[in-house]
Enzyme design. Structure first.
Site, PDB file in Angstrom:
ATOM      1  N   SER A 148       0.962  -1.337  -0.129  1.00  0.00           N
ATOM      2  CA  SER A 148      -0.113   0.095  -0.032  1.00  0.00           C
ATOM      3  C   SER A 148       0.768   1.289   0.099  1.00  0.00           C
ATOM      4  O   SER A 148       2.012   1.239   0.342  1.00  0.00           O
ATOM      5  CB  SER A 148      -0.728  -0.056   1.396  1.00  0.00           C
ATOM      6  N   TYR A 161      -1.973  -0.727  10.200  1.00  0.00           N
ATOM      7  CA  TYR A 161      -2.157  -1.223   8.964  1.00  0.00           C
ATOM      8  C   TYR A 161      -0.837  -0.711   8.061  1.00  0.00           C
ATOM      9  O   TYR A 161      -0.307  -1.416   7.373  1.00  0.00           O
ATOM     10  CB  TYR A 161      -3.425  -0.763   8.377  1.00  0.00           C
TER      11      TYR A 161
HETATM   12  N1  NAP Z   1      -8.908  -0.998  -1.590  1.00  0.00           N
HETATM   13  C1  NAP Z   1      -7.706  -0.068  -1.465  1.00  0.00           C
HETATM   14  O1  NAP Z   1      -7.904   1.197  -1.505  1.00  0.00           O
HETATM   15  C2  NAP Z   1      -6.468  -0.761  -1.097  1.00  0.00           C
HETATM   16  C3  NAP Z   1      -5.316   0.360  -1.240  1.00  0.00           C
HETATM   17  C4  NAP Z   1      -4.049  -0.256  -0.900  1.00  0.00           C
HETATM   18  C5  NAP Z   1      -3.723  -1.423  -0.842  1.00  0.00           C
HETATM   19  N2  NAP Z   1      -5.026  -2.567  -0.689  1.00  0.00           N
HETATM   20  C6  NAP Z   1      -4.470  -3.753  -0.537  1.00  0.00           C
HETATM   21  O2  NAP Z   1      -4.941  -4.634  -1.557  1.00  0.00           O
HETATM   22  C7  NAP Z   1      -5.232  -5.941  -1.034  1.00  0.00           C
HETATM   23  C8  NAP Z   1      -6.770  -6.067  -1.441  1.00  0.00           C
HETATM   24  O3  NAP Z   1      -7.668  -5.261  -1.033  1.00  0.00           O
HETATM   25  P1  NAP Z   1      -9.285  -5.427  -1.615  1.00  0.00           P
HETATM   26  O4  NAP Z   1      -9.358  -3.954  -1.486  1.00  0.00           O
HETATM   27  O5  NAP Z   1      -9.065  -5.574  -2.927  1.00  0.00           O
HETATM   28  O6  NAP Z   1      -9.810  -5.931  -0.514  1.00  0.00           O
HETATM   29  P2  NAP Z   1     -11.330  -6.798  -0.295  1.00  0.00           P
HETATM   30  O7  NAP Z   1     -12.088  -6.521  -1.483  1.00  0.00           O
HETATM   31  O8  NAP Z   1     -11.793  -6.538   1.012  1.00  0.00           O
HETATM   32  O9  NAP Z   1     -10.703  -8.327  -0.703  1.00  0.00           O
HETATM   33  C9  NAP Z   1      -9.797  -9.048   0.087  1.00  0.00           C
HETATM   34  C10 NAP Z   1      -9.729 -10.343  -0.240  1.00  0.00           C
HETATM   35  O10 NAP Z   1      -8.971 -11.112   0.656  1.00  0.00           O
HETATM   36  C11 NAP Z   1      -9.498 -12.085   1.365  1.00  0.00           C
HETATM   37  N3  NAP Z   1      -8.990 -12.225   2.666  1.00  0.00           N
HETATM   38  C12 NAP Z   1      -9.129 -11.435   3.761  1.00  0.00           C
HETATM   39  N4  NAP Z   1      -8.612 -11.793   5.104  1.00  0.00           N
HETATM   40  C13 NAP Z   1      -8.353 -13.209   4.381  1.00  0.00           C
HETATM   41  C14 NAP Z   1      -7.903 -14.211   5.195  1.00  0.00           C
HETATM   42  N5  NAP Z   1      -7.747 -14.087   6.906  1.00  0.00           N
HETATM   43  N6  NAP Z   1      -7.624 -15.432   4.888  1.00  0.00           N
HETATM   44  C15 NAP Z   1      -7.698 -15.597   3.664  1.00  0.00           C
HETATM   45  N7  NAP Z   1      -8.268 -14.571   2.447  1.00  0.00           N
HETATM   46  C16 NAP Z   1      -8.529 -13.421   3.281  1.00  0.00           C
HETATM   47  C17 NAP Z   1     -11.078 -12.036   1.171  1.00  0.00           C
HETATM   48  O11 NAP Z   1     -11.696 -13.054   1.132  1.00  0.00           O
HETATM   49  P3  NAP Z   1     -13.139 -13.355   1.870  1.00  0.00           P
HETATM   50  O12 NAP Z   1     -13.851 -12.132   1.204  1.00  0.00           O
HETATM   51  O13 NAP Z   1     -13.720 -14.834   1.618  1.00  0.00           O
HETATM   52  O14 NAP Z   1     -12.944 -13.080   3.312  1.00  0.00           O
HETATM   53  C18 NAP Z   1     -11.275 -11.302  -0.126  1.00  0.00           C
HETATM   54  O15 NAP Z   1     -11.024 -12.232  -1.311  1.00  0.00           O
HETATM   55  C19 NAP Z   1      -5.170  -5.887   0.379  1.00  0.00           C
HETATM   56  O16 NAP Z   1      -3.736  -6.614   0.750  1.00  0.00           O
HETATM   57  C20 NAP Z   1      -5.269  -4.388   0.750  1.00  0.00           C
HETATM   58  O17 NAP Z   1      -4.640  -4.017   1.969  1.00  0.00           O
HETATM   59  C21 NAP Z   1      -6.255  -2.126  -0.979  1.00  0.00           C
END
Ligand code: NAP
Length: 250
Positions: A148, A161
């Protein structure tokens, strides 16, 4: 020769039922990879995604649990027989004001480190042999960590985080040295991306709309395109690629 033939290559994308991970997995499937989808609790969504791609599979595993984390790699290798690309995308966040130190309890720190730092480490250690075996000089294997922008700048949903993502970014660089030349290791450091995780991040939306040169957050597919580029390039390693629409410039 840059255009690799991905037809026999296997990519595991953790957390690929939602948001950024889903977009990366679908993009890699489009690019010819056999994709292993994974999630924690969204089992039905994972099965539907895998069924939509002829060679794909789905594995459920909670990355809070070390034995399930190790099982994820075992199952992918049993099913597909090889691994070429590991995308450590699954992650969790906690929204806590940076001035509210009491709310950032040791439990919050431990949970975030467990999923965002220790689980990727375990997946990498379990996958190392397979990644080395599938690597060639022309096409080294590849690890891509989804970090991130909060891991690079004093920003983010909470201090724990941001610190967990800083750890993941630094791990990326250290492992790029340790695993070269057979395995490349890079990270993407997204700013705001429109996913279920960021659904209620109203302050961030306002910030990107008013301050980022691009005037908005990213769509998951834009991060997936960058991921595909980093995976396809056989030379780049140890990079943390910031994808924040230029917010860092302001
Ligand atoms: N969205 C943003 O603005 C943003 C910005 C910077 C970085 N990121 C990073 O990008 C990555 C993806 O984020 P996203 O926004 O796409 O998130 P998201 O839509 O919440 O999706 C998260 C995914 O990770 C899985 N997951 C969460 N906890 C888990 C666990 N304990 N074990 C196994 N699987 C798990 C979830 O599965 P379930 O749904 O089955 O729980 C889901 O498939 C993350 O690492 C996040 O920190 C996001």
């Amino acid at each position: 020769m840059l255009a690799a033939n991905n037809n026999s290559k296997v990519a595991l994308v953790t957390g690929s039922t939602s948001g950024i991970g889903k977009a990366i997995a679908q993009r890699l499937a489009q690019d010819g990879f056999t994709v292993a989808f994974h999630s924690r609790s969204s089992v039905e969504a994972g099965k539907v995604l895998a069924a939509a791609h002829p060679t794909a599979s789905y594995v459920q595993a909670d990355l809070f649990d070390q034995s399930q984390t190790r099982r994820l790699i075992t199952e992918v290798l049993c099913h597909h027989g090889r691994l070429d690309v590991l995308v450590n995308n699954a992650g969790i966040s906690a929204t806590i004001s940076h001035t509210d130190l009491q709310a950032a309890t040791p439990e919050v720190w431990r949970d975030l480190y467990e999923v965002n730092v220790i689980a990727p480490w375990t997946l990498i250690t379990e996958a190392e042999n397979a990644l080395r075996q599938s690597s060639t000089q022309a096409c080294p294997s590849c690890i891509l960590n989804i970090s991130s922008h909060a891991g690079s700048r004093p920003k983010g949903a909470s201090i724990p985080y941001s610190a967990s993502k800083a750890a993941l970014s630094h791990m990326t660089k250290l492992l790029a040295l340790s695993l070269a030349p057979q395995i490349r290791v890079n990270a993407i450091a997204p700013g705001l991306v429109h996913t279920p995780m960021s659904e209620h991040w109203d302050t961030a939306r306002e910030l990107w709309a008013t301050r980022a040169p691009m005037g908005r957050g990213a769509e998951p597919e834009e991060i997936a395109q960058l991921a595909a580029m980093l995976i396809a390039n056989p030379y780049i390693t140890g990079e943390i690629v910031l994808a924040d629409g230029g917010l860092n410039l302001t």
